[in-house]
Write an enzyme that holds these catalytic residues in place. Structure first.
Site, PDB file in Angstrom:
ATOM      1  CG  HIS A  17      46.735  37.768 -47.194  1.00 11.62           C
ATOM      2  ND1 HIS A  17      45.933  38.721 -48.376  1.00 11.62           N
ATOM      3  CD2 HIS A  17      45.780  38.580 -45.821  1.00 11.62           C
ATOM      4  CE1 HIS A  17      46.015  39.776 -47.426  1.00 11.62           C
ATOM      5  NE2 HIS A  17      45.894  39.505 -45.962  1.00 11.62           N
ATOM      6  CE  LYS A  41      38.813  50.789 -47.695  1.00 18.52           C
ATOM      7  NZ  LYS A  41      40.258  50.084 -46.833  1.00 18.52           N
ATOM      8  NE  ARG A  90      52.225  43.325 -43.928  1.00 17.67           N
ATOM      9  CZ  ARG A  90      50.868  43.240 -44.393  1.00 17.67           C
ATOM     10  NH1 ARG A  90      50.885  43.666 -45.763  1.00 17.67           N
ATOM     11  NH2 ARG A  90      50.007  45.130 -43.734  1.00 17.67           N
ATOM     12  CB  SER A 128      46.250  43.428 -50.224  1.00 17.91           C
ATOM     13  OG  SER A 128      45.700  42.000 -50.048  1.00 17.91           O
TER      14      SER A 128
HETATM   15  O1  PNS Z   1      42.761  42.879 -44.831  1.00 14.48           O
HETATM   16  P1  PNS Z   1      42.340  43.871 -43.691  1.00 14.48           P
HETATM   17  O2  PNS Z   1      41.821  45.143 -44.657  1.00 14.48           O
HETATM   18  O3  PNS Z   1      43.604  44.288 -43.302  1.00 14.48           O
HETATM   19  O4  PNS Z   1      41.518  43.619 -43.096  1.00 14.48           O
HETATM   20  C1  PNS Z   1      40.322  44.704 -41.804  1.00 14.48           C
HETATM   21  C2  PNS Z   1      39.916  43.649 -40.832  1.00 14.48           C
HETATM   22  C3  PNS Z   1      38.546  43.079 -41.634  1.00 14.48           C
HETATM   23  C4  PNS Z   1      39.726  42.262 -40.484  1.00 14.48           C
HETATM   24  C5  PNS Z   1      39.057  44.752 -40.035  1.00 14.48           C
HETATM   25  O5  PNS Z   1      39.117  45.778 -41.309  1.00 14.48           O
HETATM   26  C6  PNS Z   1      37.709  44.122 -39.524  1.00 14.48           C
HETATM   27  O6  PNS Z   1      37.204  43.287 -38.497  1.00 14.48           O
HETATM   28  N1  PNS Z   1      36.415  45.355 -39.621  1.00 14.48           N
HETATM   29  C7  PNS Z   1      34.954  44.509 -39.724  1.00 14.48           C
HETATM   30  C8  PNS Z   1      34.259  46.323 -38.559  1.00 14.48           C
HETATM   31  C9  PNS Z   1      34.608  45.984 -37.749  1.00 14.48           C
HETATM   32  O7  PNS Z   1      34.607  44.646 -36.183  1.00 14.48           O
HETATM   33  N2  PNS Z   1      36.252  46.939 -36.777  1.00 14.48           N
HETATM   34  C10 PNS Z   1      36.392  46.552 -35.317  1.00 14.48           C
HETATM   35  C11 PNS Z   1      35.838  47.213 -34.540  1.00 14.48           C
HETATM   36  S1  PNS Z   1      36.892  48.536 -34.176  1.00 14.48           S
END
Ligand code: PNS
Length: 161
Positions: A17, A41, A90, A128
């Site tokens: 990251h 979560k 990745r 993570s």
């Molecule tokens: O580090 P991660 O867990 O892969 O990040 C995922 C993230 C935060 C980018 C994603 O879960 C997100 O944007 N969540 C917020 C809710 C949202 O907007 N979802 C997309 C609509 S389909």
């Protein structure tokens, strides 16, 4: 002024990251790292802890800000007056997961265009979730997380050495 959002759960923030955040910060005038608060979560680190660690790690770069957000990413993007979302890739599997997300975000808001940054090969196995799994078995996670996170984990008894 160009602004991008680099969103994620960062539970915890990894060396991969940090590499992506630094590289993305060179492409925009302002980079806002958005820490997702997912109330469904139970995270390893609280929102405050994740934000504090990221702030310490990026303290040497003036154009990086760290904030938390709840709800839709597109709303956070609007709130930050950002022009783009940056996500790291990745593996091909990441792309399969990320493409529909990027398209859904674009449909929700045309402002929310996603730019993908290829992770450096030396970080492609780092995630993570791998860190959390290794911690469960008390395995060595040096190299997976920045020194700040390791120090934090030692101070909070998450790792012993
Ligand atoms: O580090 P991660 O867990 O892969 O990040 C995922 C993230 C935060 C980018 C994603 O879960 C997100 O944007 N969540 C917020 C809710 C949202 O907007 N979802 C997309 C609509 S389909």
């Amino acid at each position: 002024m160009s602004t991008a959002v680099f969103p994620g759960s960062f539970d915890p923030v990894t060396t991969g990251h940090v590499d992506l955040i630094r590289r993305a910060s060179r492409m925009f005038d302002r980079l806002v790292v958005g820490v997702l608060v997912n109330s469904a979560k139970q995270p390893l680190f609280s929102k405050e802890e994740r934000v504090a660690m990221l702030r310490e790690i990026t303290a040497d770069q003036d154009n990086i800000e760290v904030s938390s957000f709840e709800g839709l990413l597109v709303d956070f993007v609007k709130e930050q007056h950002a022009d783009a979302i940056v996500r790291g890739l990745r593996t091909p599997g990441d792309f399969e997961y990320e493409l529909p997300l990027a398209q859904a975000n674009h449909k929700l808001s045309v402002q929310a265009d996603t730019i993908f940054l290829a992770s450096a090969p030396e970080y492609s196995y780092i995630s993570s979730s791998a860190v959390r799994e290794l911690l469960r078995y008390q395995a060595d996670i040096s190299g997976y997380v920045p020194e700040t996170v390791l120090r934090y984990m030692r101070e909070h008894g998450v790792v012993s050495n």
